[in-house]
Design a protein around this motif. Sequence first.
Motif, PDB file in Angstrom:
ATOM      1  N   TYR A  57       0.831  -1.202   0.000  1.00 32.86           N
ATOM      2  CA  TYR A  57       0.000   0.000   0.000  1.00 32.86           C
ATOM      3  C   TYR A  57       0.869   1.257   0.000  1.00 32.86           C
ATOM      4  O   TYR A  57       0.591   2.212  -0.731  1.00 32.86           O
ATOM      5  N   GLN A  58       1.932   1.253   0.798  1.00 34.16           N
ATOM      6  CA  GLN A  58       2.830   2.411   0.844  1.00 34.16           C
ATOM      7  C   GLN A  58       3.521   2.631  -0.498  1.00 34.16           C
ATOM      8  O   GLN A  58       3.654   3.770  -0.953  1.00 34.16           O
ATOM      9  N   GLU A  60       2.400   1.739  -3.429  1.00 34.40           N
ATOM     10  CA  GLU A  60       1.376   2.220  -4.375  1.00 34.40           C
ATOM     11  C   GLU A  60       1.077   3.697  -4.145  1.00 34.40           C
ATOM     12  O   GLU A  60       0.958   4.472  -5.089  1.00 34.40           O
ATOM     13  N   THR A  61       0.980   4.095  -2.887  1.00 33.10           N
ATOM     14  CA  THR A  61       0.732   5.498  -2.553  1.00 33.10           C
ATOM     15  C   THR A  61       1.888   6.372  -3.023  1.00 33.10           C
ATOM     16  O   THR A  61       1.670   7.434  -3.620  1.00 33.10           O
TER      17      THR A  61
END
Length: 192
Positions: A57-58, A60-61
């Motif tokens: 997630y990090q 992708e962010t």
Amino acid sequence: MAIKDDIKDVKERMDSQGQFLENIIKSELFIRKYKKPIVGAFIVAFLAIVVYLVVDYQKETKFKKANESYNELILNPNDKEAANKLKSLDKNLFTLFEFRQAMDNNDSKKINELSNLEGIDKLLKDIIKYEAGEQSGEILRSYSAFMNGYAYLKDGKVEEANKEFIKISPSSGLTQIVKNLRHYNGNKNEKN
């Protein structure tokens, strides 16, 4: 006879049920004996999955923020805030942006400066070095030798072309194309 068969059938069922109960008891004993390691393994697996999802997630962010900053820079190349943000998020993408700007402006000084940057992708660095006229990596050396050889072939200079083609590594993806060009050129010269 029927009673004997019935007794035999009942005995077989009892044996199979006994084996089933025995297996259940063995499984229960195994679980009791190794309860802590089994629970620990499940916890570790669960935590590993959670950590993987958080890291993904990090990434992708960070990727999305870098793309947003890059888009802002494309729209306004003088936006220092977007430039600093992109540089902190993705050094390779920032270097690519600067390289594109330097190429558009024929800024050889900036290209030379970018060719000496550390911490960027090796292929990107090789491309920048190639454009700066410096010795670049194996891929671009092979490509450069191929293009030079091809130019010699177009001019009918077979010997010079072969000298360039020899510079290409046998493990290069261009090797088969070079073999085909040599073969075609050899057949072409035999006909003339």
